[in-house]
Design an enzyme around this catalytic site. Structure first.
Site, PDB file in Angstrom:
ATOM      1  N   GLU A  42       0.825  -1.201   0.000  1.00  0.00           N
ATOM      2  CA  GLU A  42       0.000   0.000   0.000  1.00  0.00           C
ATOM      3  C   GLU A  42       0.866   1.261   0.000  1.00  0.00           C
ATOM      4  O   GLU A  42       1.836   1.363   0.749  1.00  0.00           O
ATOM      5  CB  GLU A  42      -0.904  -0.012   1.235  1.00  0.00           C
ATOM      6  CG  GLU A  42      -1.812   1.199   1.367  1.00  0.00           C
ATOM      7  CD  GLU A  42      -2.543   1.229   2.707  1.00  0.00           C
ATOM      8  OE1 GLU A  42      -3.565   1.916   2.780  1.00  0.00           O
ATOM      9  OE2 GLU A  42      -2.073   0.576   3.663  1.00  0.00           O
ATOM     10  N   LYS A 115     -10.385   2.584  -1.433  1.00  0.00           N
ATOM     11  CA  LYS A 115     -10.466   1.961  -0.109  1.00  0.00           C
ATOM     12  C   LYS A 115     -11.768   2.329   0.594  1.00  0.00           C
ATOM     13  O   LYS A 115     -12.097   3.500   0.755  1.00  0.00           O
ATOM     14  CB  LYS A 115      -9.265   2.410   0.719  1.00  0.00           C
ATOM     15  CG  LYS A 115      -9.098   1.732   2.060  1.00  0.00           C
ATOM     16  CD  LYS A 115      -7.763   2.153   2.671  1.00  0.00           C
ATOM     17  CE  LYS A 115      -7.488   1.512   4.001  1.00  0.00           C
ATOM     18  NZ  LYS A 115      -6.147   1.885   4.514  1.00  0.00           N
ATOM     19  N   CYS A 152      -5.557  -2.687   2.883  1.00  0.00           N
ATOM     20  CA  CYS A 152      -5.189  -2.631   4.295  1.00  0.00           C
ATOM     21  C   CYS A 152      -6.386  -2.781   5.235  1.00  0.00           C
ATOM     22  O   CYS A 152      -6.872  -3.881   5.431  1.00  0.00           O
ATOM     23  CB  CYS A 152      -4.386  -1.368   4.588  1.00  0.00           C
ATOM     24  SG  CYS A 152      -3.362  -1.516   6.085  1.00  0.00           S
TER      25      CYS A 152
END
Length: 292
Positions: A42, A115, A152
């Site tokens: 990331e 995300k 993540c």
């Protein structure tokens, strides 16, 4: 279809060109080992800047169209015939997102995932920098199978993995940046981090690939984060088939027969036996079983 996937990990400097070059070297190494899909970590273009709330970091964001790092890896993907999910800080008009561009093996960009789950805590102050993603969960048909990608903090949510699996993902990939905790340097979440994703693999009967960063990165006023690596590849029953240590720049590869895994998944009946009529509490914040 037999597919070889690769997870990587590396330490970052705060110079974009250096990190892009390091990422390219790892991808070339993975391709030389037969990898068809290669995952970088990331926000690999620089330090994990979310350790502090500093407005100057907003300038790191760039539009997806013509993004120099995406363009670089588009050329590399076409040269090596590999699929590369490219993590980047996306500027979209007045919004900023933590995003991944899915680059197919011919260098084309299949789309972007933003995300969905944005954390905010000591050392991981992402709500300051990123809007919650508005793409929804997505799955892409690549040259080497159908992949879902989370980023993540997304990996802590079984709903995200399940959604991608229901949409037909044959593999799920998670680029991550996680390490020490400023409020408690003795707290080590690395085992927890792994086991949650192993559960996604086992619950959905598909491989899960996770790439994390390594090294110490400085923050403001003498603080720092120590990223703990431990990148891994889990097989379709949740077993770890390849894993990395906490400190070494690494390329991990593993091969899977997607047809065999599909047969295993279908044979277990985990999608046949779902009870969507009972899952109403999942659509509420407090778990109340509200019905329309």
């Amino acid at each position: 279809m037999k597919v070889t996937v690769a997870a990587t990990q590396m330490a970052c400097t705060d110079i974009v060109e250096e990190n892009v070059a390091r990422g390219e070297n790892l991808i070339r190494k993975a391709a030389a080992e037969g990898a068809n899909i290669v995952l970088l970590q990331e926000l690999f273009e620089g330090y994990y800047f979310c350790q502090d709330e500093l407005p100057e970091h907003y300038a790191r964001a760039k539009a997806a169209e013509g993004h120099p790092t995406i363009e670089h890896f588009r050329k590399l993907a076409a040269e090596l015939n590999v699929v590369i999910p490219v993590s980047f800080y996306e500027l979209a008009n007045n919004a900023r997102f933590n995003s991944v561009a899915i680059v197919d093996a011919d260098g084309s960009v299949l789309g972007i995932y933003r995300k969905s789950h944005i954390p905010h805590g000591s050392g991981y102050q992402e709500k300051y920098y990123f809007a919650p993603g508005d793409t929804g969960f997505k799955v892409w048909d690549t040259a080497f199978g159908r992949i879902g990608v989370g980023i993540c903090w997304d990996q802590w949510f079984p709903e995200a993995a399940r959604a991608m699996a229901l949409m037909g993902a044959e593999m799920i990939l998670y680029p991550t940046a996680i390490g020490s905790e400023l409020q408690d340097p003795g707290w080590d979440s690395s085992g927890h981090w792994r086991r949650v994703m192993q559960g996604h693999a086992g619950a959905n009967i598909l491989p899960v690939i996770a790439s994390n960063r390594i090294g110490r990165e400085p923050g403001r006023k003498g603080t720092h984060l120590d990223f703990y690596g431990t990148s891994f590849i889990a097989g379709p029953t949740g077993e770890i088939v390849r894993d990395a240590d906490r400190e070494t720049e690494t390329v991990l590869t593993a091969s899977f027969d997607l047809d065999e895994i599909r047969n295993l998944r279908q044979g277990w009946g985990i999608y046949r036996d779902r009870r969507t009529d009972l899952y109403g509490p999942l659509l509420t914040m407090d778990g109340a079983n509200r019905r329309p």
